[in-house]
Scaffold this motif. Structure first.
Motif, PDB file in Angstrom:
ATOM      1  N   ALA A  95      -4.419  -5.348   1.558  1.00  0.00           N
ATOM      2  CA  ALA A  95      -4.518  -4.489   0.372  1.00  0.00           C
ATOM      3  C   ALA A  95      -5.020  -3.094   0.726  1.00  0.00           C
ATOM      4  O   ALA A  95      -4.803  -2.144  -0.035  1.00  0.00           O
ATOM      5  N   ASP A  96      -5.687  -2.959   1.872  1.00  0.00           N
ATOM      6  CA  ASP A  96      -6.332  -1.698   2.229  1.00  0.00           C
ATOM      7  C   ASP A  96      -5.575  -0.885   3.269  1.00  0.00           C
ATOM      8  O   ASP A  96      -6.097   0.102   3.793  1.00  0.00           O
ATOM      9  N   LEU A  97      -4.352  -1.270   3.569  1.00  0.00           N
ATOM     10  CA  LEU A  97      -3.578  -0.545   4.575  1.00  0.00           C
ATOM     11  C   LEU A  97      -3.284   0.882   4.121  1.00  0.00           C
ATOM     12  O   LEU A  97      -2.901   1.126   2.968  1.00  0.00           O
ATOM     13  N   THR A  98      -3.446   1.830   5.017  1.00  0.00           N
ATOM     14  CA  THR A  98      -3.057   3.208   4.738  1.00  0.00           C
ATOM     15  C   THR A  98      -1.549   3.372   4.963  1.00  0.00           C
ATOM     16  O   THR A  98      -0.885   2.489   5.514  1.00  0.00           O
ATOM     17  N   ALA A  99      -1.015   4.509   4.569  1.00  0.00           N
ATOM     18  CA  ALA A  99       0.404   4.775   4.780  1.00  0.00           C
ATOM     19  C   ALA A  99       0.748   4.777   6.269  1.00  0.00           C
ATOM     20  O   ALA A  99       1.781   4.240   6.674  1.00  0.00           O
TER      21      ALA A  99
END
Length: 236
Positions: free
Chosen positions: A179-183
């Motif tokens: 859920a916390d992945l950056t682009a």
């Protein structure tokens, strides 16, 4: 009076019919059950685990996976995911034309086809498997719909040796949840998908960096043109 058919031959009729019905219903049952329930495992996972790769498989709802990863895999793997019904006919025609001219190109396998293969079938390129893949692709497109196909795809895809699903991949490569992945992180994960046992997402080499940069740029097009609308809905 008898019909002249030997009794032993007639006796095989019912078992053969039952076997045929069971064989036909098993794929349908698998597609229906996985429309609501996560796969417990897959043939690929079992084969890799037996081969010593281990098994880290953590299912997460699509709501608990960053939409950036959805955009990244659409940009990288299947830009027309929301448009086609399982098969990208434009990509298939292009591949056939290029093969006829002796040029090697990407085969045009869609996310739907990859999902069908990953969940229900074995690795390989034989014609029997390709035929079954086509049948399963039609069924999951009909029964599951695009959002469920993407959810299953992101959860069963291999992202590193023995690492399956976005949640396990995010922890393996970046020490965080999906859920916390950056682009940038999502782009790197998408960049290694074609060869997840060869490339690294956390400390990538020049090839993965270049590919991830192209994927991240294409993610903007996916968002701006609504190419992910069948999964994330329309954006205001």
């Amino acid at each position: 009076m008898t019909d002249g058919t030997p009794k032993k031959t007639r006796g095989w009729g019912r078992p053969i019919l039952i076997a045929f019905v069971v064989f036909a219903l098993l794929p349908i049952g698998g597609v229906l059950s996985h429309a609501v329930a996560p796969p417990l495992t897959t043939l690929l996972m079992v084969g890799r685990a037996v081969g010593g790769s281990g098994l880290d498989y953590r299912w997460r709802s699509l709501d608990d996976i960053s939409p950036r990863l959805v955009d990244a895999v659409i940009a990288s793997e299947d830009a027309r995911f929301c448009e086609h019904r399982g098969f990208d006919m434009k990509a298939i025609r292009k591949a056939l034309e290029s093969n006829a001219e002796g040029r090697k190109v990407k085969g045009g396998s869609t996310i739907s086809q990859q999902t069908a293969k990953n969940v229900f079938l074995w690795p390989g390129r034989d014609w029997i498997r390709k035929g079954l893949e086509a049948g399963y692709t039609v069924m999951i497109e009909t029964v599951w719909g695009k959002r469920r196909i993407m959810e299953v795809y992101l959860n069963v895809a291999e992202w590193a040796p023995g690492v399956y699903g976005a949640e396990a991949a995010a922890h393996h490569w970046f020490g965080k949840g999906a859920a916390d992945l950056t682009a940038a992180e999502a782009a790197r994960l998408a960049a290694i998908l074609p060869s997840p046992r060869r490339y690294q997402a956390a400390d990538p080499g020049p090839y993965v960096r270049r590919r991830a940069s192209r994927v991240q740029a294409a993610m903007g097009t996916v968002r701006n043109q609504g190419l992910d609308a069948c999964v994330v809905g329309s954006r205001s």
